[in-house]
Design a protein around this motif. Structure first.
Motif, PDB file in Angstrom:
ATOM      1  N   LEU A  10       2.708  -4.197 -25.334  1.00 42.99           N
ATOM      2  CA  LEU A  10       2.545  -3.765 -23.947  1.00 42.99           C
ATOM      3  C   LEU A  10       1.081  -3.748 -23.532  1.00 42.99           C
ATOM      4  O   LEU A  10       0.752  -4.067 -22.382  1.00 42.99           O
ATOM      5  N   ARG A  11       0.204  -3.399 -24.439  1.00 47.21           N
ATOM      6  CA  ARG A  11      -1.211  -3.321 -24.093  1.00 47.21           C
ATOM      7  C   ARG A  11      -1.808  -4.688 -23.744  1.00 47.21           C
ATOM      8  O   ARG A  11      -2.895  -4.762 -23.180  1.00 47.21           O
ATOM      9  N   GLY A  12      -1.087  -5.752 -24.051  1.00 49.42           N
ATOM     10  CA  GLY A  12      -1.524  -7.080 -23.648  1.00 49.42           C
ATOM     11  C   GLY A  12      -0.902  -7.551 -22.348  1.00 49.42           C
ATOM     12  O   GLY A  12      -1.163  -8.667 -21.906  1.00 49.42           O
ATOM     13  N   VAL A  13      -0.081  -6.706 -21.726  1.00 48.66           N
ATOM     14  CA  VAL A  13       0.614  -7.062 -20.486  1.00 48.66           C
ATOM     15  C   VAL A  13      -0.156  -6.492 -19.295  1.00 48.66           C
ATOM     16  O   VAL A  13      -0.304  -5.274 -19.169  1.00 48.66           O
ATOM     17  N   GLN A  14      -0.623  -7.356 -18.419  1.00 52.73           N
ATOM     18  CA  GLN A  14      -1.418  -6.926 -17.272  1.00 52.73           C
ATOM     19  C   GLN A  14      -0.750  -7.221 -15.930  1.00 52.73           C
ATOM     20  O   GLN A  14      -1.258  -6.800 -14.893  1.00 52.73           O
ATOM     21  N   ASP A  15       0.371  -7.936 -15.941  1.00 56.82           N
ATOM     22  CA  ASP A  15       0.994  -8.330 -14.678  1.00 56.82           C
ATOM     23  C   ASP A  15       2.280  -7.580 -14.374  1.00 56.82           C
ATOM     24  O   ASP A  15       2.971  -7.880 -13.408  1.00 56.82           O
ATOM     25  N   VAL A  16       2.613  -6.590 -15.200  1.00 55.33           N
ATOM     26  CA  VAL A  16       3.788  -5.737 -14.993  1.00 55.33           C
ATOM     27  C   VAL A  16       3.328  -4.292 -15.119  1.00 55.33           C
ATOM     28  O   VAL A  16       2.510  -3.960 -15.984  1.00 55.33           O
ATOM     29  N   ARG A  17       3.855  -3.438 -14.248  1.00 59.14           N
ATOM     30  CA  ARG A  17       3.509  -2.012 -14.315  1.00 59.14           C
ATOM     31  C   ARG A  17       4.345  -1.350 -15.410  1.00 59.14           C
ATOM     32  O   ARG A  17       5.562  -1.279 -15.308  1.00 59.14           O
ATOM     33  N   TRP A  18       3.695  -0.870 -16.451  1.00 56.33           N
ATOM     34  CA  TRP A  18       4.396  -0.216 -17.543  1.00 56.33           C
ATOM     35  C   TRP A  18       3.689   1.079 -17.916  1.00 56.33           C
ATOM     36  O   TRP A  18       2.495   1.248 -17.695  1.00 56.33           O
ATOM     37  N   THR A  19       4.463   1.988 -18.487  1.00 56.92           N
ATOM     38  CA  THR A  19       3.932   3.234 -19.032  1.00 56.92           C
ATOM     39  C   THR A  19       4.688   3.530 -20.316  1.00 56.92           C
ATOM     40  O   THR A  19       5.913   3.406 -20.371  1.00 56.92           O
ATOM     41  N   ASN A  20       3.965   3.904 -21.359  1.00 54.98           N
ATOM     42  CA  ASN A  20       4.565   4.258 -22.639  1.00 54.98           C
ATOM     43  C   ASN A  20       4.295   5.738 -22.898  1.00 54.98           C
ATOM     44  O   ASN A  20       3.144   6.171 -22.843  1.00 54.98           O
ATOM     45  N   ILE A  21       5.333   6.504 -23.157  1.00 55.97           N
ATOM     46  CA  ILE A  21       5.188   7.952 -23.340  1.00 55.97           C
ATOM     47  C   ILE A  21       5.535   8.319 -24.777  1.00 55.97           C
ATOM     48  O   ILE A  21       6.694   8.245 -25.198  1.00 55.97           O
ATOM     49  N   SER A  22       4.512   8.692 -25.544  1.00 58.47           N
ATOM     50  CA  SER A  22       4.724   9.103 -26.930  1.00 58.47           C
ATOM     51  C   SER A  22       5.075  10.583 -26.990  1.00 58.47           C
ATOM     52  O   SER A  22       4.410  11.405 -26.349  1.00 58.47           O
ATOM     53  N   PRO A  23       6.092  10.939 -27.760  1.00 58.51           N
ATOM     54  CA  PRO A  23       6.404  12.353 -27.924  1.00 58.51           C
ATOM     55  C   PRO A  23       5.464  13.005 -28.925  1.00 58.51           C
ATOM     56  O   PRO A  23       4.607  12.334 -29.523  1.00 58.51           O
ATOM     57  N   ALA A  24       5.625  14.291 -29.119  1.00 57.63           N
ATOM     58  CA  ALA A  24       4.931  15.001 -30.181  1.00 57.63           C
ATOM     59  C   ALA A  24       5.423  14.505 -31.537  1.00 57.63           C
ATOM     60  O   ALA A  24       6.376  13.719 -31.626  1.00 57.63           O
ATOM     61  N   ALA A  25       4.770  14.952 -32.606  1.00 59.90           N
ATOM     62  CA  ALA A  25       5.165  14.522 -33.948  1.00 59.90           C
ATOM     63  C   ALA A  25       6.615  14.887 -34.244  1.00 59.90           C
ATOM     64  O   ALA A  25       7.339  14.148 -34.912  1.00 59.90           O
ATOM     65  N   THR A  26       7.058  16.020 -33.722  1.00 54.36           N
ATOM     66  CA  THR A  26       8.453  16.448 -33.883  1.00 54.36           C
ATOM     67  C   THR A  26       9.088  16.554 -32.504  1.00 54.36           C
ATOM     68  O   THR A  26       8.580  17.260 -31.639  1.00 54.36           O
ATOM     69  N   ILE A  27      10.188  15.840 -32.312  1.00 62.48           N
ATOM     70  CA  ILE A  27      10.955  15.938 -31.064  1.00 62.48           C
ATOM     71  C   ILE A  27      12.401  16.195 -31.442  1.00 62.48           C
ATOM     72  O   ILE A  27      12.994  15.442 -32.218  1.00 62.48           O
ATOM     73  N   GLU A  28      12.944  17.293 -30.909  1.00 59.65           N
ATOM     74  CA  GLU A  28      14.287  17.731 -31.279  1.00 59.65           C
ATOM     75  C   GLU A  28      15.016  18.272 -30.049  1.00 59.65           C
ATOM     76  O   GLU A  28      14.378  18.637 -29.056  1.00 59.65           O
ATOM     77  N   PRO A  29      16.335  18.328 -30.111  1.00 55.35           N
ATOM     78  CA  PRO A  29      17.064  19.022 -29.048  1.00 55.35           C
ATOM     79  C   PRO A  29      16.588  20.466 -28.955  1.00 55.35           C
ATOM     80  O   PRO A  29      16.267  21.094 -29.972  1.00 55.35           O
ATOM     81  N   GLY A  30      16.537  20.995 -27.755  1.00 53.10           N
ATOM     82  CA  GLY A  30      16.067  22.374 -27.590  1.00 53.10           C
ATOM     83  C   GLY A  30      16.253  22.867 -26.184  1.00 53.10           C
ATOM     84  O   GLY A  30      17.181  22.470 -25.491  1.00 53.10           O
TER      85      GLY A  30
END
Length: 216
Positions: free
Chosen positions: A146-166
């Motif tokens: 994705l970091r090489g893509v400049q002609d499409v609007r993108w967003t990448n959302i990384s979670p925390a180290a632990t992601i669980e139902p809550g």
């Protein structure tokens, strides 16, 4: 009100993104390979058959959406390696085919490539099961693409180290490429609050062509 297409809508995170979107009054296109496996949550949900690994399928779905969310997974480590980065390529190719009016892409990312307070990356931690490490690298490969893509609007959302139902608190902290930790060095977020962050970004885009991370 936006029309939000969610690939992987029946997964743990995808289903929570669908719920958060509906609670905010948006319309949802739940994009799944097996419509019979998805239980519609209300009149604002339209279940759509789609294949995230087919650019043609992506283009057909995205042409009817204001935003496209990728919440796909691959179950185990090899499955993620075979799915996540190829899905990113397919999604970008499909959206790119729609031209200047194409909707933005929002990707559920991984925490593995985030820097720790010690200066290493999360996926370098000792004792990580190989399957988990493979999942982390699958998301890392997608982000690198994705970091090489400049002609499409993108967003990448990384979670925390632990992601669980809550629980849904509705609050979270953000960072860019560094793991967000609390005073005890713990990095976690509930799937519900992660979904809040996804919808906040959709409603008020602040990280176009960027990765950012969220934690409680």
């Amino acid at each position: 009100m936006a029309r939000i297409a969610v690939f992987g809508a029946n997964g743990n995170i995808g289903s929570r993104i669908v719920r958060e979107a509906l609670d905010r009054g948006h319309q949802v296109l739940a994009v799944v390979r097996d419509p019979g496996a998805f239980v519609a949550s209300g009149e604002a949900v339209t279940v759509v058959t789609g294949d995230v690994l087919s650019a043609e399928s992506v283009a057909a779905v995205a042409g009817n959406a204001d935003v496209v969310v990728s919440a796909v997974g691959g179950k185990d480590g090899p499955g993620h390696l075979a799915t996540i980065e190829p899905a990113a390529e397919s999604l970008v190719t499909g959206v790119r085919a729609l031209g200047a009016g194409a909707p933005p892409l929002v990707f559920v990312g991984g925490a593995g490539s985030l820097r720790t307070p010690e200066g290493s990356q999360v996926w370098d931690a000792e004792g990580l099961p190989e399957a988990i490490r493979q999942i982390m690298h699958a998301h890392g490969d997608a982000l690198a693409y994705l970091r090489g893509v400049q002609d499409v609007r993108w967003t990448n959302i990384s979670p925390a180290a632990t992601i669980e139902p809550g629980e849904r608190s509705g609050t979270y902290r953000t960072g860019k490429d560094d793991l967000v930790v609390d005073d005890d060095g713990v990095s976690r977020i509930s799937m519900e609050d992660y979904a809040v962050a996804v919808l906040d970004e959709i409603e008020n885009p602040r990280h176009v062509r960027e990765r950012f991370t969220v934690a409680d």
